[in-house]
Design an enzyme around this catalytic site. Structure first.
Site, PDB file in Angstrom:
ATOM      1  CB  SER A  99      -1.018   0.079   1.106  1.00 22.35           C
ATOM      2  OG  SER A  99      -2.081   1.225   1.288  1.00 22.35           O
ATOM      3  CG  ASP A 235      -2.764   4.076  -1.670  1.00 21.49           C
ATOM      4  OD1 ASP A 235      -3.625   3.824  -2.768  1.00 21.49           O
ATOM      5  OD2 ASP A 235      -2.810   3.460  -0.474  1.00 21.49           O
ATOM      6  CG  ASP A 237      -2.895  -0.554  -2.420  1.00 19.53           C
ATOM      7  OD1 ASP A 237      -3.053   0.751  -2.349  1.00 19.53           O
ATOM      8  OD2 ASP A 237      -3.421  -1.576  -1.809  1.00 19.53           O
ATOM      9  CG  ASP A 239      -6.380   0.588  -1.162  1.00 19.82           C
ATOM     10  OD1 ASP A 239      -5.554   1.578  -0.957  1.00 19.82           O
ATOM     11  OD2 ASP A 239      -6.419  -0.294  -0.351  1.00 19.82           O
TER      12      ASP A 239
END
Length: 437
Positions: A99, A235, A237, A239
């Site tokens: 993340s 960010d 990743d 999400d």
């Protein structure tokens, strides 16, 4: 790894030392073996970290050894796993990402066939299989294949859900040199926007580095130079998202969620209230109360928000960090979808003119400690937290918690003035350092 593999968001650690290829292989094997399907079909996607291909290969090998077929989707945002596992009727999806964390870190998280992150019981089952080690005798080996057209499928899902005309809108997108670097610009461009993409040249080590939702100041600077009306920062990743208006004002998840909640309520599309975590700003609660919108509060983690939404039959929830879930689109946070929902909420207006809530000053501090678990028994700390909370009752609040992903204690204080925030936070951080470091 620690005795308990799964934290608040999957398995995390430094790639190659705490999260090794051996651990990834064993996780892939355990996930396949724990599936109720005789030959589970397992999607694997990843972000742009240098260690991603290694862990992806190890996971795929583990899935095949456990009797499943591994389908490699390549570099895609985490929410694409939720979309694709349902679109293709697969049994499981695995995301390789840490993340918003630095490039040396990586992680593994699982999604079920319904596109939702696995619950605690399902994770415990995988962890138990992991501890047993090895595959069962006689299990036929699975195969490893590429999933062709994965990016196109994800884009189609977004474009189908958000039929917007963004012609003439100038938008800057900061992709954090991460998983959204291809999907986000192409989706906005196909909707007609004039897009300037930054943080869109990943090299394996620059993910989240001085860019993305963790560092929105880069986007603010770019907005000032470009003359764009709005920008979104994702960010690593993909999400979560934060926004920046034409004046350089940074709008976090609370503000975007308040904007979307008011829009959906006006359009009779809210289907109840809004679910947020304990980290949401006190000003968010005040704004929702003024708008007559009910708010439910959960522990930190988008999984808790999603569970609350499902339990109440509500459609909208999220976190201050920028995880925004709109269940009409999907059952997990999606930064690109959230950005498009914001554009829908704005209509022809500009973000700079939208004031959906008044934020209270907030101070966040992370205290690095050897054992975050020791916080639970630190009576002196909790006595101080109670004192400070009583002093702020009705005016603000204090939150102290151990991180579920890092060796940190997180301290958050909200108060009517920045000075009071700083004073309270400094007292608590000093005490935590004295008691726990």
């Amino acid at each position: 790894m620690a005795a308990k593999l799964f934290g608040t968001d999957g398995v995390r650690g430094l790639a190659g030392t705490e999260l090794t290829a051996e651990i990834a292989l064993a996780l892939g094997r355990a996930g396949a073996m724990e599936s109720a399907t005789a030959r589970p079909q397992v999607l694997i996607v990843r972000d742009t970290r240098e260690s991603g291909p290694m862990l992806e290969a190890a996971l795929a090998a583990g899935v095949a050894e456990g009797g499943g077929d591994a389908w490699l989707g390549g570099v895609l945002p985490t929410p694409a796993a939720s979309i694709l596992v349902r679109r293709h009727g697969l049994d499981l999806a695995v995301v390789v990402s840490a993340s918003h964390n630095p490039w040396r870190h990586n992680g593994v998280k699982f999604f079920g066939a319904d596109g939702r992150k696995l619950n605690d019981d399902a994770e415990a089952g995988i962890e138990a299989r992991f501890a047993q080690g090895g595959s069962e005798p006689g299990v036929p080996l699975g195969r490893v294949r590429e999933l062709d057209g994965a990016l196109d499928d994800y884009r189609r899902a977004l474009l189908s859900a958000f039929r917007l005309d963004l012609s003439g809108r100038r938008i800057v997108l900061d992709c954090a040199n991460g998983a959204a670097y291809r999907a986000a610009p192409s989706v906005f461009e196909r909707l007609g926007a004039a897009v300037e993409a930054i943080g869109a040249e990943p090299d394996g080590r620059n993910i989240n580095e001085g860019c993305g939702s963790v560092h929105p100041e880069l986007l603010a600077e770019s907005i000032g130079r470009s003359g764009a009306e709005i920008g979104f920062a994702f960010d690593g990743d993909g999400d979560r998202v934060v926004a920046v208006d034409a004046k350089g004002g940074i709008r976090d998840g609370d503000e975007l969620l308040a904007l979307c909640a008011r829009h959906l309520a006006d359009a009779d599309g809210l289907h109840g209230g809004v679910a947020v975590t304990v980290m949401s700003n006190y000003g968010f609660h005040q704004a929702m109360a003024e708008a007559g919108i009910e708010v439910a509060t959960t522990p930190v983690g988008d999984r808790h928000v999603i569970a609350e939404l499902e339990g109440r039959g509500w459609a909208l929830g999220g976190e201050q960090s920028g995880h925004i879930i709109w269940s009409e689109y999907g059952p997990t946070g999606d930064g690109i979808a959230a950005a498009l929902l914001v554009m829908r909420a704005l209509g022809d207006g500009e973000l700079a003119a939208a004031i959906p809530m008044q934020k209270l000053p907030q101070m966040l501090e992370n205290v690095e400690i050897p054992d975050p678990g020791a916080l639970e028994q630190a009576s002196a700390v909790w006595e101080a937290v109670e004192r400070e909370s009583d002093a702020l009752a009705g005016r603000g609040r204090v939150l102290v918690r151990a991180s579920g992903t890092e060796p940190l204690v997180r301290v958050m204080v909200e108060a009517p003035t920045k000075e009071e925030c700083d004073e309270v936070c400094t007292r608590l951080v000093t005490l935590i350092n004295q008691e726990l470091t």
